[in-house]
Design an enzyme around this catalytic site. Structure first.
Site, PDB file in Angstrom:
ATOM      1  CB  THR A 151      30.284  14.432 -17.935  1.00 36.99           C
ATOM      2  OG1 THR A 151      31.208  14.249 -19.010  1.00 36.99           O
ATOM      3  CG2 THR A 151      28.905  13.961 -18.369  1.00 36.99           C
ATOM      4  CG  PHE A 176      26.919  15.083 -14.665  1.00 36.83           C
ATOM      5  CD1 PHE A 176      28.202  14.872 -14.208  1.00 36.83           C
ATOM      6  CD2 PHE A 176      26.207  13.998 -15.139  1.00 36.83           C
ATOM      7  CE1 PHE A 176      28.774  13.604 -14.229  1.00 36.83           C
ATOM      8  CE2 PHE A 176      26.754  12.720 -15.174  1.00 36.83           C
ATOM      9  CZ  PHE A 176      28.045  12.523 -14.720  1.00 36.83           C
ATOM     10  CD  GLU A 190      36.709  20.306  -4.163  1.00 30.98           C
ATOM     11  OE1 GLU A 190      35.980  20.871  -3.325  1.00 30.98           O
ATOM     12  OE2 GLU A 190      36.767  19.064  -4.280  1.00 30.98           O
ATOM     13  CE  LYS A 226      30.227  14.425  -2.833  1.00 34.89           C
ATOM     14  NZ  LYS A 226      30.526  15.768  -2.277  1.00 34.89           N
ATOM     15  CG  HIS A 235      28.820  11.836  -5.101  1.00 28.46           C
ATOM     16  ND1 HIS A 235      27.855  12.721  -4.659  1.00 28.46           N
ATOM     17  CD2 HIS A 235      29.378  12.441  -6.194  1.00 28.46           C
ATOM     18  CE1 HIS A 235      27.839  13.790  -5.426  1.00 28.46           C
ATOM     19  NE2 HIS A 235      28.753  13.646  -6.367  1.00 28.46           N
ATOM     20  CB  CYS A 239      26.537  16.156  -7.729  1.00 30.17           C
ATOM     21  SG  CYS A 239      26.523  14.633  -8.694  1.00 30.17           S
ATOM     22  CG  HIS A 280      32.208  18.046  -5.430  1.00 24.96           C
ATOM     23  ND1 HIS A 280      30.889  17.866  -5.069  1.00 24.96           N
ATOM     24  CD2 HIS A 280      32.349  17.417  -6.638  1.00 24.96           C
ATOM     25  CE1 HIS A 280      30.264  17.159  -5.998  1.00 24.96           C
ATOM     26  NE2 HIS A 280      31.122  16.874  -6.958  1.00 24.96           N
ATOM     27  CB  THR A 322      36.362  11.397 -10.139  1.00 26.93           C
ATOM     28  OG1 THR A 322      36.154  12.796  -9.939  1.00 26.93           O
ATOM     29  CG2 THR A 322      35.079  10.638  -9.845  1.00 26.93           C
ATOM     30  N   PRO A 323      39.543  11.196 -10.550  1.00 28.81           N
ATOM     31  CG  PRO A 323      40.719   9.707 -11.906  1.00 28.81           C
ATOM     32  CD  PRO A 323      39.361   9.941 -11.315  1.00 28.81           C
TER      33      PRO A 323
END
Length: 802
Positions: free
Chosen positions: A251, A377, A295, A313, A318, A152, A284, A288-289
């Site tokens: 991940t 990742f 971030e 996003k 994404h 990503c 970014h 996601t949690p």
């Protein structure tokens, strides 16, 4: 010099041009809706950010997106009327998925109908770099070329490498971008991880998961002075970038946000800005949690008073490998127009982090300096600094440092290949001149073929079992090569390791985890067969993540996937970073596996595989093999301080391309020859100074005859030439690394390795060293490499005299 953006192209769920996308984003309009180009039956969600682009018959969707957005960028920047030499225009692309949609079709046909009935044409663009080759062909650009694949973060890393090409003067213009389509691999993969939001995603607020999107973003970058002379307005300026590795988890990001914070800090240093000068952060912001917790923590660590932060996003989904480039396009337009893009889908909720996420509505504000974040990742972090081109005439510190440069040396190299499972065995194989590819591998419906397979149990010693269990074959190869490197040259201290950069390269990987993941879905008839164990290793940079975790390499990180030129492309990137002082020490690791799936993909190409070994310049086909090499590059200053033994100096590079298109080569050898000539020239040498050419010949006439033409054109055909693929086989991305190892050994011991199967040098290549080799002084050696599709890199290494 200063790098300005003069052209933009973009495709996303909210538009098919940059202007259409920007209009929708300014309005806070979400493009997330029902997906029709991927079967979403049985998935957590049927929603995603699908673009309005219609598939072209027989053309992978990745190619369609890339060519359209790239064409828009060069037309916007009026490149055609600029008068630039096409050989000075580079193409750099970031992608994670590439043509995975076509690969999925091939795997399904293979599993359901057998290999003989599977359509081999679906694999024409399997190599990730094919998208760059196609763009170069369509737009007739013949300069340097590379493909970055840090999952990503790929699009952002591509912009970083493009900056290096411009700062160093190796290109006058770079067309850089990122592209990824919606695909079954990504939908099923993120479904298996439970990371998809069943509704429109809500970054920084509800944070229930991500929406997948597709698209492409391209930027035309050039020297600010040149752009001004030709009267093209600068949209914005790329002032710097920073890269880092978490070395934490494959991940999940470092829970403290340290790696992300270091990437942003490095980006600002390279651009010459302080945190209080930043007006906006394009986050970014996946939704996601984990991301939405870490971030903001990283931002607050670096910024005492954080500027506004928003997520593109939230509107387009994404776009994976394209995201960094797509968001750079958005940032450039935000700077140009003085508009902060919003975060959509907040539902009126406040951000738990208390950051100003520009909820729902765009705001008009003066914007001079922007940071754009991309995290991936493998714990790979990238940050870009994009600024108002009118705010200063002063070049950023990174550009100034690149113009000065520093000596870069090689202080370690180790490898494995085929039956040579250790560095010592590899050197023995090289000295004996006997091939390392004696294994016979059965290919379904086609009989057996020789191959250089690896015994993975034999190379596992010394690798942490807890990490080893999570590795795919390519990652194991990479880890084994680094272990051999440390066994021969010693292991760095923990402090030194944490400051060490890591650039991973591969020609074609990952092959096995992608095949295994797709096979599970096909056999189960849907997402229930999506194995979360395989999915993390389907990203190209997985090996880099594993190696970083094993050795706590936390410095600069990037992943190159440029076919047979991958090793030299990665070495070039590392060289440029060290030369300008962005890093003192970088380990370059290159690896490619050789599973039955690789042979299956090549056996359908008439005349590609040989049953009788590799006979360079003799025809008959090639033998595929697995291999891995690890190389340590350091600044001369660092090597002296660490009392490292210097094997050679990195003396010169040549980077060129042609416009032959996917899987092609211009057989007159002119583009390849230019890379050799340029490498010799930048090393300050003449062809007569080269004591050894480590060639890329591999037994296929289309390749070998082209290289002969290149050697003649560059005046190197009568210099001693050795073809190491005759011994190690065609190891794709790692092949130039193995050739470099042979060249460095020749510099050390004054012996020219021979070419297996050659008793007498052919008339058309009188310099070819026959089997058995011979003594000969080598002060300077040239390593030659190519990638199908028309990309060529040459490297000159020289004896070090401190």
């Amino acid at each position: 010099m200063r790098i300005v953006i003069t052209g933009l192209g973009m495709i996303s769920a909210v538009g098919t041009t940059a202007d259409e996308c920007w209009t929708a984003i300014k309005a806070g309009r979400s493009g997330v809706g029902e997906v029709s180009v991927v079967d979403t039956t049985g998935l957590i969600t049927s929603k995603g950010g699908q673009s309005a682009i219609v598939d072209e018959p027989g053309v992978d969707r990745c190619f369609t997106l890339a060519v359209k957005a790239a064409t828009e960028a060069i037309e916007h920047g009026r490149l055609a009327e600029a008068g630039y030499d096409p050989a000075r225009v580079a193409v750099v692309i970031g992608s994670s998925l590439g043509t995975s949609r076509s690969a999925e079709q091939f795997h399904e046909q293979w599993i359901k109908q057998g290999l003989r009935k599977a359509d081999g044409r679906l694999l024409m663009g399997y190599a990730l770099h094919s998208v760059a080759d196609l763009v170069a062909e369509k737009l007739q650009l013949t300069g340097p070329r590379s493909t970055l694949s840090n999952a990503c973060a790929a699009g952002a890393v591509a912009i970083g490498y493009a900056s290096e090409l411009l700062w160093s003067g190796e290109a006058d213009v770079v067309l850089v971008g990122g592209v990824d389509p919606l695909a079954g691999l990504s939908f099923n993969g993120f479904h298996s991880l439970g990371a998809l939001d069943s509704d429109a995603c809500s970054p920084y607020t509800r944070s229930a998961g991500l929406n997948l999107g597709e698209g492409a973003g391209f930027l035309l970058l050039e020297n600010a002075d040149a752009a001004a002379r030709r009267g093209v307005p600068a949209i914005a300026e790329v002032a710097g970038y920073g890269l880092s590795a978490d070395a934490y988890h494959l991940t999940a990001p470092d829970p403290g946000g340290d790696g992300a914070s270091r990437a942003m800090a490095a980006a600002l240093r390279s651009a010459g800005h302080t945190v209080d000068q930043v007006d906006y952060i394009n986050g970014h912001g996946t939704g996601t949690p984990t991301n939405d917790k870490i971030e903001p923590k990283a931002i607050r660590t670096l910024f005492k008073t954080p500027p506004p932060v928003s997520s593109t996003k939230s509107m387009i989904g994404h776009t994976l490998g394209a995201a960094g480039a797509v968001e750079a396009v958005v940032c450039a337009m935000a700077v140009r127009d003085g508009i902060l893009p919003p975060t959509a889908n907040t539902g009126g909720l406040a951000a738990p982090s208390s950051l100003d996420i520009v909820p729902e509505k765009a705001r008009h504000e003066a914007i001079d300096v922007v940071v754009s974040n991309s995290f991936a990742f493998g714990g790979n972090n990238a940050a870009l600094v994009i600024r108002n081109a009118a705010m200063t005439d002063t070049p950023p510190p990174a550009a100034v440092a690149a113009a000065v440069g520093r000596d870069v040396v090689i202080t370690g190299i180790a490898g494995i290949a085929g039956s040579a499972h250790s560095h010592a065995e590899l050197l023995e194989t090289l000295a004996s001149g006997e091939p390392a590819y004696r294994e016979q591998v059965e290919v379904e419906g086609y009989g057996s073929r020789p191959a250089g397979t690896i015994d993975y149990k034999a190379i596992a010693a010394g690798i942490n079992p807890a990490v080893l269990r999570k590795m795919d074959p390519t990652s194991r190869l990479a880890a084994a090569a680094v272990n051999e490197l440390h066994r021969v040259y010693g292991k760095p201290s923990r402090q030194q390791a944490e400051q060490t950069g890591l650039i991973f390269a591969t020609g074609l990987a990952p092959i096995t985890p992608v095949k295994d993941f797709n096979e599970g879905i096909v056999l189960a008839g849907g997402p229930s067969g999506a194995n979360p164990k395989f999915f993390p290793n389907t990203v190209v940079n997985a090996a880099a993540g594993h190696v970083a975790i094993l050795h706590r390499f936390k410095g600069i990180t990037a992943t190159v996937c440029a076919g047979g030129a991958s090793a030299l492309s990665a070495l070039h990137y590392a060289y440029r970073l060290i030369s300008r002082g962005a890093s003192e020490r970088i380990v370059v690791v290159v690896a490619d596996e050789c599973p039955d799936a690789l042979l299956a993909g090549h056996v359908k190409i008439p005349g590609f595989l040989s049953d009788k070994g590799v006979h360079p310049y003799g025809g008959g086909g090639t033998v595929l093999a697995a291999g891995a090499v690890a190389v340590v590059l350091e600044s001369a200053k660092s090597a002296k301080e660490n009392e490292a033994t210097v094997l050679a100096k990195v003396a010169g590079f040549g980077l060129t391309g042609d416009d032959s298109g996917i899987s092609g080569l211009r057989q007159d050898g002119s583009a390849w020859g230019r890379s050799m000539t340029e490498a010799v020239r930048t090393a300050g040498l003449t062809p007569d100074d080269i004591g050894l050419v480590a060639a890329a010949a591999m037994g296929r006439e289309v390749v070998d005859n082209t290289e002969i033409a290149a050697l003649r054109g560059s005046g190197l055909d009568r210099r001693p030439v050795t073809a190491t693929k005759s011994i190690f086989g065609e190891t794709y991305g790692s092949a130039p690394g193995l050739a470099l190892l042979a060249a460095l050994q020749s510099i050390q011991d004054g012996f020219l390795p021979g070419t297996w199967g050659v008793d007498v040098a052919p008339d058309e290549l009188p310099g070819l060293v026959p089997q058995g080799g011979r003594p000969g002084p080598v002060d300077h050696a040239l390593v030659s490499s190519f990638a199908y599709g028309g990309s060529y890199l040459s490297l000159v290494v020289s004896r070090w005299e401190s």
